[in-house]
Design a protein around this motif. Structure first.
Motif, PDB file in Angstrom:
ATOM      1  N   ALA A   1      -3.608 -35.327  16.694  1.00 12.01           N
ATOM      2  CA  ALA A   1      -3.163 -34.038  16.165  1.00 12.01           C
ATOM      3  C   ALA A   1      -4.077 -33.632  15.019  1.00 12.01           C
ATOM      4  N   ASP A   2      -4.435 -32.370  14.992  1.00 13.81           N
ATOM      5  CA  ASP A   2      -5.259 -31.799  13.935  1.00 13.81           C
ATOM      6  C   ASP A   2      -4.482 -30.632  13.357  1.00 13.81           C
ATOM      7  N   LEU A   3      -4.060 -30.742  12.090  1.00 16.10           N
ATOM      8  CA  LEU A   3      -3.324 -29.679  11.416  1.00 16.10           C
ATOM      9  C   LEU A   3      -4.238 -29.043  10.392  1.00 16.10           C
ATOM     10  N   THR A   4      -4.339 -27.718  10.440  1.00 11.57           N
ATOM     11  CA  THR A   4      -5.191 -26.996   9.493  1.00 11.57           C
ATOM     12  C   THR A   4      -4.584 -25.621   9.225  1.00 11.57           C
ATOM     13  N   ASN A   5      -5.289 -24.806   8.437  1.00 14.56           N
ATOM     14  CA  ASN A   5      -4.868 -23.427   8.190  1.00 14.56           C
ATOM     15  C   ASN A   5      -6.084 -22.522   8.222  1.00 14.56           C
ATOM     16  N   ALA A   6      -5.841 -21.236   8.399  1.00 16.07           N
ATOM     17  CA  ALA A   6      -6.922 -20.250   8.469  1.00 16.07           C
ATOM     18  C   ALA A   6      -6.367 -18.881   8.119  1.00 16.07           C
ATOM     19  N   ASN A   7      -7.268 -17.917   7.998  1.00 13.62           N
ATOM     20  CA  ASN A   7      -6.897 -16.516   7.745  1.00 13.62           C
ATOM     21  C   ASN A   7      -5.990 -16.367   6.527  1.00 13.62           C
ATOM     22  N   ILE A   8      -6.350 -17.057   5.455  1.00 14.28           N
ATOM     23  CA  ILE A   8      -5.563 -16.983   4.221  1.00 14.28           C
ATOM     24  C   ILE A   8      -5.843 -15.657   3.536  1.00 14.28           C
ATOM     25  N   ASP A   9      -4.779 -14.935   3.220  1.00 10.62           N
ATOM     26  CA  ASP A   9      -4.902 -13.728   2.405  1.00 10.62           C
ATOM     27  C   ASP A   9      -3.759 -13.713   1.397  1.00 10.62           C
TER      28      ASP A   9
END
Length: 116
Positions: free
Chosen positions: A70-78
């Motif tokens: 499993a790879d948990l990440t985040n993106a499109n932070i505003d």
């Protein structure tokens, strides 16, 4: 290093169940190969600028008969939110995942106004 320009700092925290695919034979449970689930998280109040966001697995339920990947990440932070993303690959079967998150950043003071 990120330098904050404001003395008013806000911290928001939450927990999101990204999916529960074992209930309906969803892609993360029944599929094979590269797979991804995205969930938009919206803050209850916006930050002044995009915050720093940290994510962590809070719960995972993975089939014991296959490799645990499993790879948990985040993106499109505003300033108003971000996307939580979980990926897997190969023969991994993920029943469900919950992620905890913390966002830290500048917030507006009561006397700050947006002037167009």
């Amino acid at each position: 290093m990120r330098k904050l320009q404001n003395h008013l700092i806000g911290i928001r925290q939450g927990s999101e169940t990204l999916f529960s695919h074992f209930e309906n034979d969803g892609e993360m449970w029944a599929g094979r190969g590269p797979r991804e689930v995205r969930r938009r998280v919206t803050f209850d109040a916006s930050f002044k600028t995009p915050p720093a966001v940290m994510t962590a697995l809070a719960m995972f339920d993975i089939d014991a008969a296959t490799n645990a990947r499993a790879d948990l990440t985040n993106a499109n932070i505003d300033a108003s939110g971000f996307d939580l993303i979980v990926r897997t690959w190969g023969d991994t079967r993920i029943a469900r995942i919950r992620a905890d998150w913390t966002a830290i950043g500048e917030i507006r003071g009561e006397d700050e106004w947006d002037v167009d």
